[in-house]
Write an enzyme that holds these catalytic residues in place. Structure first.
Site, mmCIF file in Angstrom:
data_model
loop_
_atom_site.group_PDB
_atom_site.id
_atom_site.type_symbol
_atom_site.label_atom_id
_atom_site.label_comp_id
_atom_site.label_asym_id
_atom_site.label_seq_id
_atom_site.Cartn_x
_atom_site.Cartn_y
_atom_site.Cartn_z
ATOM 1 N N HIS A 228 -8.590 -3.730 2.347
ATOM 2 C CA HIS A 228 -8.939 -2.949 3.541
ATOM 3 C C HIS A 228 -9.887 -1.815 3.153
ATOM 4 O O HIS A 228 -9.571 -0.639 3.305
ATOM 5 C CB HIS A 228 -7.638 -2.403 4.131
ATOM 6 C CG HIS A 228 -7.735 -1.770 5.479
ATOM 7 N ND1 HIS A 228 -8.782 -0.960 5.870
ATOM 8 C CD2 HIS A 228 -6.887 -1.809 6.525
ATOM 9 C CE1 HIS A 228 -8.558 -0.544 7.099
ATOM 10 N NE2 HIS A 228 -7.418 -1.037 7.523
ATOM 11 N N ASP B 275 -12.798 -3.012 16.314
ATOM 12 C CA ASP B 275 -11.667 -3.568 15.561
ATOM 13 C C ASP B 275 -11.682 -5.071 15.802
ATOM 14 O O ASP B 275 -11.159 -5.556 16.803
ATOM 15 C CB ASP B 275 -10.349 -2.939 16.022
ATOM 16 C CG ASP B 275 -9.187 -3.267 15.097
ATOM 17 O OD1 ASP B 275 -9.389 -4.038 14.139
ATOM 18 O OD2 ASP B 275 -8.069 -2.759 15.331
ATOM 19 N N GLU C 252 -13.504 -5.582 5.716
ATOM 20 C CA GLU C 252 -12.334 -5.975 4.956
ATOM 21 C C GLU C 252 -12.364 -7.474 4.630
ATOM 22 O O GLU C 252 -12.629 -8.304 5.500
ATOM 23 C CB GLU C 252 -11.069 -5.657 5.751
ATOM 24 C CG GLU C 252 -11.036 -4.223 6.265
ATOM 25 C CD GLU C 252 -9.927 -3.982 7.268
ATOM 26 O OE1 GLU C 252 -8.860 -4.622 7.133
ATOM 27 O OE2 GLU C 252 -10.113 -3.162 8.188
ATOM 28 N N ARG D 29 0.812 -1.219 0.000
ATOM 29 C CA ARG D 29 0.000 0.000 0.000
ATOM 30 C C ARG D 29 0.847 1.272 0.000
ATOM 31 O O ARG D 29 0.302 2.373 -0.092
ATOM 32 C CB ARG D 29 -0.945 0.014 1.211
ATOM 33 C CG ARG D 29 -0.221 0.059 2.548
ATOM 34 C CD ARG D 29 -1.170 -0.004 3.715
ATOM 35 N NE ARG D 29 -0.447 0.204 4.971
ATOM 36 C CZ ARG D 29 -0.994 0.693 6.068
ATOM 37 N NH1 ARG D 29 -2.269 1.024 6.083
ATOM 38 N NH2 ARG D 29 -0.274 0.849 7.166
#
Length: 300
Positions: free
Chosen positions: A170, A214, A273, A100
């Protein structure tokens, strides 16, 4: 990169144009009869996707996103590879790997018979990647822009020994109001709660988000749905090649402390994701390949 040469080699009349975007990097602007999209060569990620019949973009990009070498762009479809999360060997390498944070190359563009447009980006091992990860590889992302947005991350092992990867698409999805958003399809699964020290917990019913989330969900079904009541739409996520999925929203405190998020950004996105994370480790054999794929569809 020479934009004129890129347009000569990969531009498609009426569908694909390569231009200079934020950060000075080349972007592919895709526009066909079904949808529009914006793809950044830095990070190999889609920054915008909007079907012709949609009122809002599928994807969220932070107003404070960094467009700097070595920094990930906060939003769109960042790619975590060849590891997800912290360095699995504790060697101080970057979180979420290096895919990324680098400039990808255009491999091909194609106008498909369906009316959709496919863009393939990729890169391979080089001196800087071998310093971080000592394998020969070729990584490609196939991006198909049509009535839906389809992504396929293809990992090819060009070395004479197997390697293990964890990875993620993501993706940041735009929502009208996070307090009116739920994620469907996770009922009955278990998740690793990273906000609570990695405790494993069961999911009961739809996932509503009212605080920092998360979570790594395990043994997920092939289809998940984001129910966005504020925008009166559903986002259907259909994936293959994964057993896990991550749901993330930073909520107020993390947003306020993040330089690349505005204080209220958490109200307007959720990340769902498609991943190979935690124990969902993929072994790619020598001279073999692995494909992680997902399709996003907007439905009223």
């Amino acid at each position: 990169m020479n934009l004129a040469q890129l347009n000569q080699d990969y531009g498609l009349a009426g569908q694909v144009k390569i231009l200079e975007g934020t950060g000075g990097w080349p972007y592919l602007e895709v526009a066909n009869t079904q949808a529009t999209a914006l793809i950044s060569l830095y990070g190999g990620q889609v920054l915008a996707f909007k079907p012709r019949n949609a009122s809002r973009d599928l994807l969220f990009v932070s107003d404070n996103a960094y467009y700097q070498v070595g920094k990930a762009i906060k939003g769109g479809t960042p790619i975590c590879w060849p590891w997800f999360g912290p360095d699995p060997q504790g060697l101080g390498r970057p979180n979420h790997g290096f895919a990324r944070n680098r400039l990808w190359e255009i491999k091909r563009t194609e106008a498909l018979p369906s009316g959709a447009t496919q863009v393939v980006l990729g890169f391979g091992d080089a001196e800087d990647t071998r310093e971080l990860w000592p394998y020969a590889f070729a990584l490609e992302i196939e991006i198909t822009v049509g009535n839906t947005l389809a992504l396929a991350l293809v990992s090819r092992n060009l070395s004479d020994r197997p390697f293990d990867i964890t990875q993620a698409l993501h993706t940041y999805f735009t929502v009208g109001d996070i307090t009116q958003t739920t994620v469907l399809g996770l009922d009955g699964t278990t998740y690793i709660d990273k906000v609570d020290g990695g405790t494993v917990k069961p999911q009961s019913g739809p996932l509503a988000i009212a605080a920092e989330v998360d979570r790594i969900y395990q043994n997920v079904p092939a289809e998940l749905v984001i129910e966005d009541k504020a925008l009166n739409r559903q986002i259907r996520i259909t994936s293959t090649g994964n057993q896990t999925a991550v749901v993330w929203n930073p909520w107020l405190d993390v947003s306020a402390k993040s330089g690349d998020l505005t204080d209220d950004a958490y109200q307007h996105f959720v990340c769902v994701e498609t991943t190979n994370a935690a124990d969902d480790v993929v072994t790619v054999p020598a001279q073999g390949e692995f494909r992680l794929a997902v399709t996003y569809a907007i439905a009223a």
